[in-house]
Design a protein around this motif. Structure first.
Motif, PDB file in Angstrom:
ATOM      1  N   LEU A 107       0.821  -1.211   0.000  1.00  0.00           N
ATOM      2  CA  LEU A 107       0.000   0.000   0.000  1.00  0.00           C
ATOM      3  C   LEU A 107       0.852   1.257   0.000  1.00  0.00           C
ATOM      4  O   LEU A 107       0.425   2.308  -0.437  1.00  0.00           O
ATOM      5  N   HIS A 108       2.066   1.134   0.520  1.00  0.00           N
ATOM      6  CA  HIS A 108       2.930   2.312   0.570  1.00  0.00           C
ATOM      7  C   HIS A 108       3.993   2.294  -0.508  1.00  0.00           C
ATOM      8  O   HIS A 108       4.922   3.093  -0.482  1.00  0.00           O
ATOM      9  N   GLU A 109       3.824   1.396  -1.450  1.00  0.00           N
ATOM     10  CA  GLU A 109       4.787   1.356  -2.545  1.00  0.00           C
ATOM     11  C   GLU A 109       4.601   2.585  -3.417  1.00  0.00           C
ATOM     12  O   GLU A 109       3.529   3.177  -3.459  1.00  0.00           O
ATOM     13  N   GLU A 110       5.654   2.925  -4.128  1.00  0.00           N
ATOM     14  CA  GLU A 110       5.587   4.082  -5.007  1.00  0.00           C
ATOM     15  C   GLU A 110       4.512   3.915  -6.077  1.00  0.00           C
ATOM     16  O   GLU A 110       4.344   2.824  -6.629  1.00  0.00           O
ATOM     17  N   ARG A 111       3.864   5.002  -6.391  1.00  0.00           N
ATOM     18  CA  ARG A 111       2.868   5.065  -7.463  1.00  0.00           C
ATOM     19  C   ARG A 111       1.697   4.088  -7.262  1.00  0.00           C
ATOM     20  O   ARG A 111       1.053   3.671  -8.208  1.00  0.00           O
ATOM     21  N   VAL A 112       1.438   3.728  -6.027  1.00  0.00           N
ATOM     22  CA  VAL A 112       0.247   2.950  -5.740  1.00  0.00           C
ATOM     23  C   VAL A 112      -0.813   3.905  -5.220  1.00  0.00           C
ATOM     24  O   VAL A 112      -0.547   4.704  -4.327  1.00  0.00           O
ATOM     25  N   ILE A 113      -1.977   3.867  -5.829  1.00  0.00           N
ATOM     26  CA  ILE A 113      -3.064   4.717  -5.349  1.00  0.00           C
ATOM     27  C   ILE A 113      -4.070   3.829  -4.639  1.00  0.00           C
ATOM     28  O   ILE A 113      -4.616   2.894  -5.222  1.00  0.00           O
ATOM     29  N   VAL A 114      -4.276   4.107  -3.368  1.00  0.00           N
ATOM     30  CA  VAL A 114      -5.196   3.289  -2.576  1.00  0.00           C
ATOM     31  C   VAL A 114      -6.511   4.038  -2.427  1.00  0.00           C
ATOM     32  O   VAL A 114      -6.520   5.222  -2.144  1.00  0.00           O
ATOM     33  N   SER A 115      -7.596   3.343  -2.684  1.00  0.00           N
ATOM     34  CA  SER A 115      -8.888   4.010  -2.509  1.00  0.00           C
ATOM     35  C   SER A 115      -9.749   3.268  -1.520  1.00  0.00           C
ATOM     36  O   SER A 115      -9.841   2.042  -1.554  1.00  0.00           O
ATOM     37  N   GLU A 116     -10.353   4.019  -0.635  1.00  0.00           N
ATOM     38  CA  GLU A 116     -11.313   3.443   0.298  1.00  0.00           C
ATOM     39  C   GLU A 116     -12.589   3.205  -0.487  1.00  0.00           C
ATOM     40  O   GLU A 116     -13.008   4.046  -1.247  1.00  0.00           O
ATOM     41  N   GLN A 117     -13.181   2.087  -0.315  1.00  0.00           N
ATOM     42  CA  GLN A 117     -14.416   1.851  -1.034  1.00  0.00           C
ATOM     43  C   GLN A 117     -15.379   1.123  -0.127  1.00  0.00           C
ATOM     44  O   GLN A 117     -15.069   0.043   0.366  1.00  0.00           O
ATOM     45  N   GLY A 118     -16.492   1.749   0.100  1.00  0.00           N
ATOM     46  CA  GLY A 118     -17.487   1.124   0.969  1.00  0.00           C
ATOM     47  C   GLY A 118     -18.079  -0.078   0.263  1.00  0.00           C
ATOM     48  O   GLY A 118     -18.156  -0.109  -0.958  1.00  0.00           O
TER      49      GLY A 118
ATOM     50  N   ASP B 260     -17.218  -7.211   2.978  1.00  0.00           N
ATOM     51  CA  ASP B 260     -16.167  -6.844   2.051  1.00  0.00           C
ATOM     52  C   ASP B 260     -15.362  -5.643   2.524  1.00  0.00           C
ATOM     53  O   ASP B 260     -14.497  -5.162   1.822  1.00  0.00           O
ATOM     54  N   ALA B 261     -15.663  -5.164   3.710  1.00  0.00           N
ATOM     55  CA  ALA B 261     -15.013  -3.944   4.191  1.00  0.00           C
ATOM     56  C   ALA B 261     -13.504  -4.107   4.309  1.00  0.00           C
ATOM     57  O   ALA B 261     -12.786  -3.129   4.325  1.00  0.00           O
ATOM     58  N   VAL B 262     -13.019  -5.339   4.392  1.00  0.00           N
ATOM     59  CA  VAL B 262     -11.578  -5.520   4.492  1.00  0.00           C
ATOM     60  C   VAL B 262     -10.908  -5.547   3.117  1.00  0.00           C
ATOM     61  O   VAL B 262      -9.702  -5.657   3.031  1.00  0.00           O
ATOM     62  N   ASP B 263     -11.679  -5.440   2.066  1.00  0.00           N
ATOM     63  CA  ASP B 263     -11.083  -5.352   0.735  1.00  0.00           C
ATOM     64  C   ASP B 263     -10.399  -3.997   0.574  1.00  0.00           C
ATOM     65  O   ASP B 263     -10.966  -2.980   0.923  1.00  0.00           O
ATOM     66  N   THR B 264      -9.208  -4.021   0.020  1.00  0.00           N
ATOM     67  CA  THR B 264      -8.518  -2.768  -0.244  1.00  0.00           C
ATOM     68  C   THR B 264      -8.325  -2.615  -1.749  1.00  0.00           C
ATOM     69  O   THR B 264      -7.816  -3.523  -2.399  1.00  0.00           O
ATOM     70  N   HIS B 265      -8.761  -1.497  -2.275  1.00  0.00           N
ATOM     71  CA  HIS B 265      -8.633  -1.253  -3.710  1.00  0.00           C
ATOM     72  C   HIS B 265      -7.370  -0.467  -3.974  1.00  0.00           C
ATOM     73  O   HIS B 265      -7.098   0.504  -3.287  1.00  0.00           O
ATOM     74  N   LEU B 266      -6.603  -0.879  -4.969  1.00  0.00           N
ATOM     75  CA  LEU B 266      -5.444  -0.088  -5.329  1.00  0.00           C
ATOM     76  C   LEU B 266      -5.220  -0.094  -6.828  1.00  0.00           C
ATOM     77  O   LEU B 266      -5.729  -0.946  -7.550  1.00  0.00           O
ATOM     78  N   HIS B 267      -4.469   0.908  -7.245  1.00  0.00           N
ATOM     79  CA  HIS B 267      -4.235   1.093  -8.671  1.00  0.00           C
ATOM     80  C   HIS B 267      -2.739   1.246  -8.886  1.00  0.00           C
ATOM     81  O   HIS B 267      -2.094   2.026  -8.197  1.00  0.00           O
ATOM     82  N   LYS B 268      -2.224   0.467  -9.809  1.00  0.00           N
ATOM     83  CA  LYS B 268      -0.779   0.540 -10.055  1.00  0.00           C
ATOM     84  C   LYS B 268      -0.505   0.101 -11.494  1.00  0.00           C
ATOM     85  O   LYS B 268      -1.095  -0.879 -11.966  1.00  0.00           O
ATOM     86  N   ASP B 269       0.387   0.816 -12.164  1.00  0.00           N
ATOM     87  CA  ASP B 269       0.767   0.480 -13.539  1.00  0.00           C
ATOM     88  C   ASP B 269      -0.463   0.294 -14.432  1.00  0.00           C
ATOM     89  O   ASP B 269      -0.537  -0.650 -15.222  1.00  0.00           O
TER      90      ASP B 269
ATOM     91  N   HIS C 112       9.142  -4.422  -5.677  1.00  0.00           N
ATOM     92  CA  HIS C 112       8.608  -3.966  -6.969  1.00  0.00           C
ATOM     93  C   HIS C 112       8.373  -5.122  -7.946  1.00  0.00           C
ATOM     94  O   HIS C 112       7.706  -4.958  -8.939  1.00  0.00           O
ATOM     95  N   THR C 113       8.916  -6.304  -7.660  1.00  0.00           N
ATOM     96  CA  THR C 113       8.739  -7.433  -8.594  1.00  0.00           C
ATOM     97  C   THR C 113       7.384  -8.127  -8.391  1.00  0.00           C
ATOM     98  O   THR C 113       6.958  -8.930  -9.211  1.00  0.00           O
ATOM     99  N   LEU C 114       6.716  -7.806  -7.292  1.00  0.00           N
ATOM    100  CA  LEU C 114       5.514  -8.559  -6.949  1.00  0.00           C
ATOM    101  C   LEU C 114       4.298  -8.197  -7.810  1.00  0.00           C
ATOM    102  O   LEU C 114       3.651  -9.089  -8.381  1.00  0.00           O
ATOM    103  N   ILE C 115       3.997  -6.907  -7.909  1.00  0.00           N
ATOM    104  CA  ILE C 115       2.805  -6.494  -8.659  1.00  0.00           C
ATOM    105  C   ILE C 115       2.862  -6.962 -10.123  1.00  0.00           C
ATOM    106  O   ILE C 115       1.891  -7.532 -10.628  1.00  0.00           O
ATOM    107  N   PRO C 116       4.004  -6.802 -10.815  1.00  0.00           N
ATOM    108  CA  PRO C 116       4.060  -7.337 -12.193  1.00  0.00           C
ATOM    109  C   PRO C 116       3.820  -8.848 -12.245  1.00  0.00           C
ATOM    110  O   PRO C 116       3.162  -9.347 -13.163  1.00  0.00           O
ATOM    111  N   ALA C 117       4.320  -9.573 -11.244  1.00  0.00           N
ATOM    112  CA  ALA C 117       4.107 -11.030 -11.229  1.00  0.00           C
ATOM    113  C   ALA C 117       2.630 -11.351 -11.036  1.00  0.00           C
ATOM    114  O   ALA C 117       2.091 -12.278 -11.660  1.00  0.00           O
ATOM    115  N   ILE C 118       1.955 -10.579 -10.200  1.00  0.00           N
ATOM    116  CA  ILE C 118       0.519 -10.794  -9.968  1.00  0.00           C
ATOM    117  C   ILE C 118      -0.256 -10.527 -11.261  1.00  0.00           C
ATOM    118  O   ILE C 118      -1.152 -11.283 -11.639  1.00  0.00           O
TER     119      ILE C 118
END
Ligand code: GDP
Ligand code: GDP
Length: 436
Positions: free
Chosen positions: A196-207, A212-221, A337-343
Motif C-alpha cells: 500500500l505504501h509502494e511508489e505510485r500505488v493509489i489506494v482508494s477506500e471503497q465502501g 467486504d469492508a476488508v477489501d482494499t482497492h489499489l491502482h498501479k501500472d 517492486h517485482t511482486l505487482i508485475p508477477a501478480i
C-alpha cells in the motif's frame, strides 16, 4: 463473484457433519490425494437447484478444551460472522436442552436469518417431535433425516430463500483480486502495508457490504487490484480466531474470491508442514499462485542463495511447478517492486484463451514428438483438443478411449501446452473425453 454462505450450528452429535456431507456431496479433492496434504473439511461448495453456495460446518472448528457452553457460543459467533444464513440443527430424538436455548439466545440477537432443522426424524411418525421447536422463535422447524436424506429439499428451499441478492453483482472483470495466505507471522500484514505504501500505488477506500469492508482497492501500472485481506481480520482478538481451523476457514473464503493467491513463506524459518497444507488449498481451488518468499532481508545472500532456496521450494511443492517464486522483504521493501508485475502476469494467464487452431497444431506436434502410449494392445488416439474454460484454463482432449490417457501422457501434453502458450502462474486442467 462472492457466493452466499450457510453455516450449520448445533450441539455435538446432532448430525452436523452428516448434513454437511450430504449438502456438499462427494466432491473430489485434489488435495486429499496430494501426499503431505491432509484436509479436514469445514468449508465446501454445495448447490441446490440453480444456486451454488458454500457451507460451513462449525462443529469442525474445534475450540480447545473449553466447556460445552463456551464452545457452542464461539461456534455461534463464527456462524454469525461468516455466513448469510444459519442452519440451527437440533436432535429430534433428544428434545431441547439448555445448550440449545443458549445458542438460540445468541442467534436471536444477531439479526441473521436462522432456519431451524430438526434432525434424526427418520420416519413420518416422528414428525410430531418438531413442534416443541417452534418455541425457539425462528419460525417453522424443518424435520430432516441426515442419515436417510429426508427433508433436505424443503430445508434448502428455505435456506436459499434467505440468501441476499449478491449473486448477480459480478465483480469488475478488469480488476485483479488477490489474497495473501500463510501461517501466522510469515508477514502477511506487513506485506499488505508495504504494498500500500509502494511508489505510485493509489489506494482508494471503497465502501461495500460489511463483509467486504476488508477489501482494499489499489491502482498501479494502469491496473486495478483488490487485496482481499485475511490477515487484518485476525487481529480482532477473539480466542477462536487464533485457532487453526478458523484461519483455514478465513483463508478458504479469501482464496475463493481471488484470481491470484500469494502463498507466503518465511525465509527466516524456512518451509514448514503447515505451509504445504495452506498452499494445497490454493492449488485445489484452481487459482493462480505466486510463491512469495518473505523476509529475504534476513538471509545472507551470495550468488547461489536464491537458486538453492528455489530448489528447496520446488522439492517441497512439486505440484506447484507452475507457480513463479518471488523473493522479497516486506520490511526493507527489497525486491518488492517485482511482486505487482508477477501478480498481473499470473492473472492474465489465469484468464487466457488460446486459439483452437494453434492449440491443435501444438497437440499434433506433441503427438509426433512423443507417440501416444499403448495399453494392453490398444493405442490412445487423440482426435481434437479445445479450450472449454478460463480461470483456470481448462482443455478437453477428445480421444478414442479416455482410460488410455494416463497421468504421464496428460502431464506431457500439459507441458507442451505450457511451452507453447506460457501459462506461468496458473494451473491448467486437461480432461480426456470419449468422442461420440
Ligand atoms: P455432529 O457431531 O453434529 O457433527 O454429528 P454427526 O454428523 O457426527 O452425527 C452424530 C451421530 O448421529 C452419528 O452417529 C450419525 O450417524 C448419527 N446421525 C446423523 N444424522 C442422523 C439421522 O438423521 N438419523 C439418525 N438416526 N442418526 C443420525
Ligand atoms: P502475519 O501474522 O502473517 O500478518 O505477519 P506480520 O505481518 O504480523 O509479521 C510478523 C512479524 O514478522 C512481525 O514482527 C514483522 O515485523 C516481521 N516481518 C514481516 N515481514 C518481514 C520482513 O520482510 N523481514 C523481517 N526481518 N521481518 C519481517
Amino acid at each position: 463473484m462472492r457466493k452466499s454462505v450457510a453455516a450449520i450450528v448445533g450441539r455435538p452429535n446432532v448430525g452436523k457433519s452428516t448434513i454437511f456431507n450430504r449438502l456438499v456431496g462427494e466432491r473430489i479433492s485434489i488435495v486429499e490425494d496430494t501426499p503431505g496434504v491432509t484436509r479436514d473439511r469445514v468449508y465446501a461448495e454445495a448447490d441446490w437447484l440453480s444456486t451454488v453456495f458454500n457451507v460451513i460446518d462449525t462443529g469442525g472448528i474445534e475450540m480447545s478444551d473449553e466447556p460445552l457452553l463456551v464452545q457452542m457460543r464461539q461456534q455461534a459467533e463464527i456462524a454469525i460472522a461468516e455466513s448469510d444464513v444459519i442452519i440451527f440443527l437440533l436432535n429430534g430424538r433428544e428434545g431441547m436442552t439448555a445448550a440449545d436455548e443458549e445458542v438460540a439466545k445468541i442467534l436471536y440477537k444477531s439479526n441473521k436469518p436462522v432456519v431451524v432443522a430438526v434432525n434424526k426424524i427418520d420416519n413420518p411418525e416422528m414428525r410430531e417431535k418438531i413442534y416443541e421447536y417452534y418455541a425457539l422463535g425462528f419460525g417453522e422447524p424443518y424435520p430432516i433425516s441426515g442419515a436417510h436424506g429426508l427433508g433436505l429439499g424443503d430445508l434448502l428451499d428455505a435456506v436459499v430463500g434467505y440468501f441476499p441478492e449478491i449473486q448477480g453483482q459480478a465483480s469488475d472483470e478488469d480488476t485483479v483480486y488477490f489474497s495473501l495466505i500463510g501461517r501466522p507471522n510469515v508477514g502477511k500484514s506487513s506485506l499488505v502495508n508495504a504494498l500500500l505504501h509502494e511508489e505510485r500505488v493509489i489506494v482508494s477506500e471503497q465502501g461495500g457490504t460489511t463483509r467486504d469492508a476488508v477489501d482494499t482497492h489499489l491502482h498501479k501500472d494502469g491496473q486495478d487490484f483488490v487485496i482481499i485481506d485475511t490477515a487484518g481480520m485476525r487481529k480482532r482478538g477473539k480466542v477462536y480466531e487464533a485457532t487453526e481451523k478458523y484461519s483455514v476457514l478465513r483463508a478458504l473464503k479469501a482464496i475463493e474470491r481471488s484470481d491470484v493467491v500469494l502463498v507466503l513463506i518465511d525465509a527466516e524459518t524456512g518451509i514448514r508442514e503447515q505451509d504445504k497444507k495452506i498452499a494445497g488449498y490454493a492449488h485445489e481451488a484452481g487459482r493462480s499462485i505466486i510463491i512469495t518468499v518473505n523476509k529475504w532481508d534476513t538471509v545472507e545472500t551470495d550468488e547461489n542463495t536464491m537458486k538453492e532456496f528455489e530448489q528447496k521450494v520446488r522439492a517441497h511443492f512439486q505440484y506447484l511447478d507452475y507457480a513463479p517464486i518471488v523473493f522479497l522483504s516486506a520490511k526493507t521493501k527489497k525486491r518488492l517492486h517485482t511482486l505487482i508485475p508477477a501478480i498481473k502476469t499470473a492473472s492474465e494467464n489465469h484468464a487466457k484463451r488460446v486459439q483452437t487452431n494453434t492449440l491443435n497444431d501444438v497437440i499434433m506436434d506433441a503427438l509426433a514428438m512423443n507417440p501416444t502410449p499403448t495399453v494392453k494392445g490398444k493405442r490412445l488416439k487423440v482426435l481434437y483438443t479445445t479450450q472449454v474454460a478460463v480461470k483456470p484454463p481448462s482443455f478437453v482432449v477428445f480421444v478414442n478411449e479416455p482410460e488410455l490417457m494416463h497421468f504421464s501422457y496428460r502431464r506431457f501434453l500439459e507441458n507442451r501446452i505450457r511451452d507453447a502458450f506460457g501459462f506461468v502462474g496458473t494451473p491448467i486442467k486437461i480432461f480426456a473425453r470419449k468422442r461420440q
